[in-house]
Write a protein that holds these residues in place. Sequence first.
Motif, mmCIF file in Angstrom:
data_model
loop_
_atom_site.group_PDB
_atom_site.id
_atom_site.type_symbol
_atom_site.label_atom_id
_atom_site.label_comp_id
_atom_site.label_asym_id
_atom_site.label_seq_id
_atom_site.Cartn_x
_atom_site.Cartn_y
_atom_site.Cartn_z
ATOM 1 N N TYR A 29 16.355 28.362 -12.642
ATOM 2 C CA TYR A 29 16.264 28.586 -14.087
ATOM 3 C C TYR A 29 14.831 28.346 -14.560
ATOM 4 O O TYR A 29 14.026 27.696 -13.897
ATOM 5 N N TYR A 38 18.787 31.178 -17.052
ATOM 6 C CA TYR A 38 19.192 31.186 -15.641
ATOM 7 C C TYR A 38 19.022 32.577 -15.033
ATOM 8 O O TYR A 38 19.338 33.589 -15.662
ATOM 9 N N HIS A 72 11.906 26.285 -12.541
ATOM 10 C CA HIS A 72 12.742 25.498 -11.634
ATOM 11 C C HIS A 72 13.371 26.480 -10.635
ATOM 12 O O HIS A 72 14.476 26.994 -10.870
ATOM 13 N N GLU A 107 12.644 26.940 -17.841
ATOM 14 C CA GLU A 107 12.755 26.079 -19.030
ATOM 15 C C GLU A 107 11.728 26.553 -20.052
ATOM 16 O O GLU A 107 10.525 26.503 -19.799
ATOM 17 N N THR A 162 14.212 22.549 -25.884
ATOM 18 C CA THR A 162 14.174 23.120 -24.546
ATOM 19 C C THR A 162 15.410 23.987 -24.308
ATOM 20 O O THR A 162 16.535 23.556 -24.541
ATOM 21 N N LYS A 192 17.190 26.567 -21.390
ATOM 22 C CA LYS A 192 17.181 27.018 -20.008
ATOM 23 C C LYS A 192 17.687 28.448 -19.932
ATOM 24 O O LYS A 192 18.709 28.792 -20.544
#
Length: 616
Positions: free
Chosen positions: A609, A406, A484, A611, A402, A404
């Motif tokens: 962010y 941003y 997210h 994922e 995973t 992230k």
Amino acid sequence: MKKLTLKVTLLTLLLGSTVGFAQDTKADSAYVRDNYEKIEQVIPMRDGTKLFTAIYQPKDKTKQYPVLLNRTPYTVAPYGANEYKKSLGNFPAEMREGFIFVYQDVRGKWMSEGEFEDVRPINPSKSKKAIDESTDTFDTLEWLAKNLKNYTKKAGIYGISYPGFYSTMSLVNSHPTLKAVSPQAPVTNWFLGDDFHHNGVLFLNDSFSFMTFFGVKRPQPITPDKGPKRFEYPIKDNYRFYASGSVKELKDKYLQDNIKFYNDLFAHPDYDQFWQDRNVLPHLTNVQPAVMTVGGFFDAEDVYGAFETYKAIEKQNPKATNIMVAGPWFHGGWVRSNGSTFGDMQFASNTSEHYQQEIELPFFNYYLKDKGNFKPTEATIFITGSNEWKQFDAWPPKNVTTQKIYLQQNGKIAFNKTNTTTTFDEYVADPNSPVPYQGGVLETRSREYMVDDQRFASTRPDVMVYQSDILTEDITLAGPVINHLVVSTTGTDADYVVKLIDVYPENTPKFNNKLMAGYQNLIRAEIMRGKYRNSFSNPEAMVPNKETNVTYTMPDVGHTFKKGHRIMIQVQNSWFPLADRNPQQFMNVYEATSKDYLKQTQRIYHTSYIEIPVLK
């Protein structure tokens, strides 16, 4: 061809799922007549209802054959003992392999008796007369086992889209002769992700267009030539037509109360028992047949259903034979195109031919004819961008990490969290001027919007754009993408659309005379309604001007962002008229009128962010 409209897609469905690509129709039609004999039969179900069934049996009686069953609400036409389909099975090679092909009008459709019910729920009743699509399949296979000659008593079921739903339903309390099932782009959940809603947001264009034809109540039995006529749109530009009123006003003006399923949809705005009962996934336990679920990454109708069906079977039946196949296809593209291109994307090979010859036909041959040595890995996936087939022992693959990414100030994407202060992008979203889902003027919804150039949207002030630096190495994503978002609104509700985009280098050559330099290739997009951020069953108003977490998962992707490209994320609050407009105030959207659509100021905070599943 740049696009195939939804209208044409529905017509294709009505003609049946045996529309192969680039086949010699005249030769195939002659082959059917020369090698198969047709029997029309009404098969009684346990409650006495008779279902119209067309059976095509090989004329060669020197050996026995397995059954390939296709149950459909889209008609088994042509009707008449001397009227033959032009091809059988999913593609001509399947027809020439030799099966007993059985087509059935489902309960309440076309020449079958009974009452039709959309995505009919599993019936929990223990009564011997209780029916659902599972029991109708069981009773059909029972009749075939008792009455067909030259039948091996081994059956397979396949189907694309709605017939994919009926394929899935056959797995519930399956008949002992059923050995292989292939749900393909299966209708699965009409509230969370397929066709009618995505995360509770009404897919306006598709639902209206589909139900104005498919949902019209008709006398039974009836043949297609006597069926309902297509809706005549008074405004040919679909953006302007759907913007002419709220969904309630459109229904009141054009449909009234004449479409039962639209009435049901309006009566159940949230994920209540009505919708939960129509989710087959929890019932996929004790699966006995071998299952091969097929989906297209760029399927505008049922990309959700394919991946979720596979995952549900895998989770609830760890010992079942459960295979996932996904390719770079539109809805049914694995048998309705050669799969070498889609829109402006190029895949460097005929991916559909590979699927047909190397996967589907060997699958049915192995489980129904004991022929060949079919030993695929758990997931066979075509990765776009790098344009290669990959074999995985699980889906999503086990060797995924995973990462992230941003959303940062000045339209940047960072792979590490660098922002330490509360900053945001602010803009006004106006539902009376919603962001279109595709550029240009369109009469009907195209299928190519799933991969189309997003430069038309990136210049709008109500679309926030974030992109990475130029990539210095390939990055392959394999699995679901999770958004997210940290947001706020001056209203009490809002929709959020996130788009994952592959930005091409400035030296990319033209394709079909189209400028590809800087092309913004849509890879995945999905919408979420803010009021459902905590529960689809119990919506909650958003608090004006309060930072709020909106987290949701997008359907799986399989794509390589090549070295020299960029990753782009776009965030917006409308996707019209693909998705209905949100009034941006907390209310039952199906009660909204045009005066309820309000401008609101939106913020995207830089703590947001995405994922992504990065393949090692």
